[in-house]
Design a protein around this motif. Structure first.
Motif, PDB file in Angstrom:
ATOM      1  N   PHE A 136       0.824  -1.209   0.000  1.00 15.52           N
ATOM      2  CA  PHE A 136       0.000   0.000   0.000  1.00 15.52           C
ATOM      3  C   PHE A 136       0.859   1.260   0.000  1.00 15.52           C
ATOM      4  CE2 PHE A 136      -3.435  -2.698   2.031  1.00 15.52           C
ATOM      5  CZ  PHE A 136      -4.079  -2.883   0.837  1.00 15.52           C
ATOM      6  N   LEU A 137       1.937   1.258   0.749  1.00 14.35           N
ATOM      7  CA  LEU A 137       2.830   2.420   0.750  1.00 14.35           C
ATOM      8  C   LEU A 137       3.481   2.603  -0.620  1.00 14.35           C
ATOM      9  CD1 LEU A 137       4.569   2.134   4.233  1.00 14.35           C
ATOM     10  CD2 LEU A 137       2.850   3.793   3.504  1.00 14.35           C
ATOM     11  N   TYR A 138       3.890   1.518  -1.244  1.00 11.12           N
ATOM     12  CA  TYR A 138       4.520   1.589  -2.555  1.00 11.12           C
ATOM     13  C   TYR A 138       3.553   2.135  -3.600  1.00 11.12           C
ATOM     14  CZ  TYR A 138       6.701   0.032  -6.889  1.00 11.12           C
ATOM     15  OH  TYR A 138       7.227  -0.022  -8.139  1.00 11.12           O
ATOM     16  N   THR A 139       2.325   1.630  -3.615  1.00 14.74           N
ATOM     17  CA  THR A 139       1.358   2.109  -4.613  1.00 14.74           C
ATOM     18  C   THR A 139       0.933   3.544  -4.336  1.00 14.74           C
ATOM     19  OG1 THR A 139      -0.448   1.102  -3.379  1.00 14.74           O
ATOM     20  CG2 THR A 139       0.484  -0.160  -5.214  1.00 14.74           C
ATOM     21  N   SER A 140       0.850   3.945  -3.066  1.00 19.68           N
ATOM     22  CA  SER A 140       0.482   5.334  -2.788  1.00 19.68           C
ATOM     23  C   SER A 140       1.610   6.280  -3.191  1.00 19.68           C
ATOM     24  CB  SER A 140       0.117   5.518  -1.326  1.00 19.68           C
ATOM     25  OG  SER A 140       1.236   5.263  -0.507  1.00 19.68           O
ATOM     26  N   MET A 141       2.859   5.856  -3.049  1.00 19.14           N
ATOM     27  CA  MET A 141       3.972   6.689  -3.508  1.00 19.14           C
ATOM     28  C   MET A 141       3.987   6.785  -5.037  1.00 19.14           C
ATOM     29  SD  MET A 141       5.367   7.847  -0.864  1.00 19.14           S
ATOM     30  CE  MET A 141       6.914   8.501  -1.430  1.00 19.14           C
ATOM     31  N   LEU A 142       3.640   5.689  -5.718  1.00 19.08           N
ATOM     32  CA  LEU A 142       3.554   5.736  -7.176  1.00 19.08           C
ATOM     33  C   LEU A 142       2.432   6.656  -7.633  1.00 19.08           C
ATOM     34  CD1 LEU A 142       4.085   2.103  -8.492  1.00 19.08           C
ATOM     35  CD2 LEU A 142       5.506   4.088  -8.889  1.00 19.08           C
ATOM     36  N   ALA A 143       1.304   6.600  -6.939  1.00 22.31           N
ATOM     37  CA  ALA A 143       0.146   7.399  -7.342  1.00 22.31           C
ATOM     38  C   ALA A 143       0.379   8.888  -7.118  1.00 22.31           C
ATOM     39  CB  ALA A 143      -1.092   6.951  -6.590  1.00 22.31           C
ATOM     40  N   LEU A 144       1.234   9.247  -6.179  1.00 17.38           N
ATOM     41  CA  LEU A 144       1.485  10.669  -5.946  1.00 17.38           C
ATOM     42  C   LEU A 144       2.259  11.307  -7.089  1.00 17.38           C
ATOM     43  CD1 LEU A 144       2.349  10.790  -2.165  1.00 17.38           C
ATOM     44  CD2 LEU A 144       0.293  11.583  -3.304  1.00 17.38           C
ATOM     45  N   GLY A 145       3.051  10.537  -7.815  1.00 16.89           N
ATOM     46  CA  GLY A 145       3.812  11.084  -8.922  1.00 16.89           C
ATOM     47  C   GLY A 145       2.996  11.281 -10.170  1.00 16.89           C
ATOM     48  N   VAL A 146       1.801  10.756 -10.211  1.00 21.78           N
ATOM     49  CA  VAL A 146       0.955  10.834 -11.399  1.00 21.78           C
ATOM     50  C   VAL A 146       0.029  12.031 -11.256  1.00 21.78           C
ATOM     51  CG1 VAL A 146      -0.785   9.625 -12.740  1.00 21.78           C
ATOM     52  CG2 VAL A 146       1.069   8.359 -11.689  1.00 21.78           C
ATOM     53  N   ARG A 147      -0.057  12.832 -12.287  1.00 21.64           N
ATOM     54  CA  ARG A 147      -0.881  14.038 -12.251  1.00 21.64           C
ATOM     55  C   ARG A 147      -2.340  13.772 -12.609  1.00 21.64           C
ATOM     56  NH1 ARG A 147       1.836  17.590  -9.426  1.00 21.64           N
ATOM     57  NH2 ARG A 147       3.874  18.015 -10.250  1.00 21.64           N
ATOM     58  N   TYR A 149      -7.108   9.479 -13.719  1.00 19.22           N
ATOM     59  CA  TYR A 149      -7.443   8.195 -14.315  1.00 19.22           C
ATOM     60  C   TYR A 149      -6.218   7.296 -14.445  1.00 19.22           C
ATOM     61  CZ  TYR A 149      -5.692  10.217 -18.669  1.00 19.22           C
ATOM     62  OH  TYR A 149      -4.918  10.798 -19.604  1.00 19.22           O
ATOM     63  N   GLU A 150      -5.015   7.867 -14.386  1.00 23.82           N
ATOM     64  CA  GLU A 150      -3.812   7.055 -14.481  1.00 23.82           C
ATOM     65  C   GLU A 150      -3.392   6.478 -13.138  1.00 23.82           C
ATOM     66  OE1 GLU A 150      -0.786   9.400 -16.234  1.00 23.82           O
ATOM     67  OE2 GLU A 150      -1.660   9.330 -18.234  1.00 23.82           O
ATOM     68  N   LYS A 151      -3.938   6.983 -12.038  1.00 22.27           N
ATOM     69  CA  LYS A 151      -3.528   6.505 -10.715  1.00 22.27           C
ATOM     70  C   LYS A 151      -3.848   5.032 -10.541  1.00 22.27           C
ATOM     71  CE  LYS A 151      -3.606  10.867  -8.337  1.00 22.27           C
ATOM     72  NZ  LYS A 151      -4.116  11.659  -7.256  1.00 22.27           N
ATOM     73  N   TRP A 152      -4.997   4.597 -11.010  1.00 29.17           N
ATOM     74  CA  TRP A 152      -5.365   3.193 -10.844  1.00 29.17           C
ATOM     75  C   TRP A 152      -4.592   2.309 -11.812  1.00 29.17           C
ATOM     76  CZ3 TRP A 152      -7.299   1.713  -6.588  1.00 29.17           C
ATOM     77  CH2 TRP A 152      -8.109   2.583  -5.856  1.00 29.17           C
ATOM     78  N   GLU A 153      -4.218   2.854 -12.976  1.00 23.38           N
ATOM     79  CA  GLU A 153      -3.438   2.056 -13.912  1.00 23.38           C
ATOM     80  C   GLU A 153      -2.043   1.789 -13.367  1.00 23.38           C
ATOM     81  OE1 GLU A 153      -3.458   4.148 -17.582  1.00 23.38           O
ATOM     82  OE2 GLU A 153      -5.625   4.015 -17.810  1.00 23.38           O
ATOM     83  N   ILE A 154      -1.473   2.769 -12.677  1.00 22.51           N
ATOM     84  CA  ILE A 154      -0.121   2.623 -12.162  1.00 22.51           C
ATOM     85  C   ILE A 154      -0.106   1.758 -10.917  1.00 22.51           C
ATOM     86  CG2 ILE A 154       1.624   3.951 -10.949  1.00 22.51           C
ATOM     87  CD1 ILE A 154       2.030   5.312 -13.308  1.00 22.51           C
ATOM     88  N   SER A 155      -1.154   1.768 -10.137  1.00 19.52           N
ATOM     89  CA  SER A 155      -1.125   1.077  -8.849  1.00 19.52           C
ATOM     90  C   SER A 155      -1.234  -0.424  -8.988  1.00 19.52           C
ATOM     91  CB  SER A 155      -2.237   1.607  -7.950  1.00 19.52           C
ATOM     92  OG  SER A 155      -3.493   1.249  -8.496  1.00 19.52           O
ATOM     93  N   SER A 156      -1.024  -0.933 -10.171  1.00 17.93           N
ATOM     94  CA  SER A 156      -0.990  -2.371 -10.475  1.00 17.93           C
ATOM     95  C   SER A 156      -2.176  -3.118  -9.858  1.00 17.93           C
ATOM     96  CB  SER A 156       0.333  -2.995 -10.059  1.00 17.93           C
ATOM     97  OG  SER A 156       0.679  -2.689  -8.745  1.00 17.93           O
ATOM     98  N   THR A 157      -3.325  -2.896 -10.456  1.00 18.39           N
ATOM     99  CA  THR A 157      -4.547  -3.531  -9.985  1.00 18.39           C
ATOM    100  C   THR A 157      -4.529  -5.035 -10.197  1.00 18.39           C
ATOM    101  OG1 THR A 157      -5.585  -3.070 -12.119  1.00 18.39           O
ATOM    102  CG2 THR A 157      -5.947  -1.482 -10.334  1.00 18.39           C
ATOM    103  N   ALA A 158      -3.590  -5.544 -10.969  1.00 19.81           N
ATOM    104  CA  ALA A 158      -3.493  -6.990 -11.160  1.00 19.81           C
ATOM    105  C   ALA A 158      -3.046  -7.685  -9.885  1.00 19.81           C
ATOM    106  CB  ALA A 158      -2.530  -7.301 -12.296  1.00 19.81           C
TER     107      ALA A 158
END
Length: 190
Positions: free
Chosen positions: A106-117, A120-129
């Motif tokens: 969760f910490l890793y995906t939240s850090m990834l999502a903060l870099g995305v402006r 709609y791309e936040k969920w794509e980056i947070s590796s929903t798989a």
């Protein structure tokens, strides 16, 4: 341009074939790009919490504090986890490892999502798989905690562990999201 009718100056006129346009007589554009967007529509307004949500959160936290403080009525939960011989240690440690993996994910995906402006791309980056893996890992950790603590509370272990889980879910957004807020793009001169 396609789909229009040629007119005198070489341009095209868009035809509206819908019955609704033919009967009203007004010639307004219906495109989204022709509408004016006010500033209040682009800034998300923070949602206020209702009294029932605040009360529910307070009850989860208060009941978890009660469980941690009173433990088994002789010692608190922290002392029991460290010193009680009735606890099955290996399932407890494996469950703690699973919870640690979930927190790191969760910490890793939240850090990834903060870099995305873009939102709609936040969920794509947070590796929903990986979400099914995380869900199974969380359920497995819950069952391992129940198995490890069963000798102390027997049937009450299920609601106790669930209450501790829900209290963590209530507290976690205030701890994690409050510390990782993105900074605004302001130029500093100092």
């Amino acid at each position: 341009m396609s789909g229009g009718t040629p007119v005198g100056g070489g341009g095209y006129v868009r035809q509206r074939l819908s019955q609704g346009y033919g009967s009203s007589g007004d010639d307004l554009e219906d495109d989204a790009c022709s509408r004016f967007v006010s500033q209040s529509q682009t800034i998300p307004i923070p949602r206020t919490r209702t009294w029932t949500e605040i009360l529910e959160n307070f009850l989860w936290i208060a009941s978890a504090l009660f469980i941690v403080y009173y433990g088994d009525w002789h010692h608190n939960l922290i002392f029991l986890l460290w010193h009680d011989g009735r606890i099955r240690r290996i399932p407890l440690y494996i469950g703690m490892f699973g919870v640690g993996l979930n927190v790191m994910f969760f910490l890793y995906t939240s850090m990834l999502a903060l870099g995305v402006r873009k939102s709609y791309e936040k969920w794509e980056i947070s590796s929903t798989a990986a979400l099914p893996f995380i869900t199974v890992l969380g359920l497995l950790s819950f069952l391992l905690f129940c198995y490890a603590l069963w000798p102390i509370w027997s049937l009450l272990t299920l609601p106790l562990v669930f209450t501790l889980f829900m209290a963590c879910m209530v507290i976690l957004p205030y701890l994690v999201l409050g510390t990782f807020k993105p900074q605004t793009d302001l130029l500093r001169t100092d």
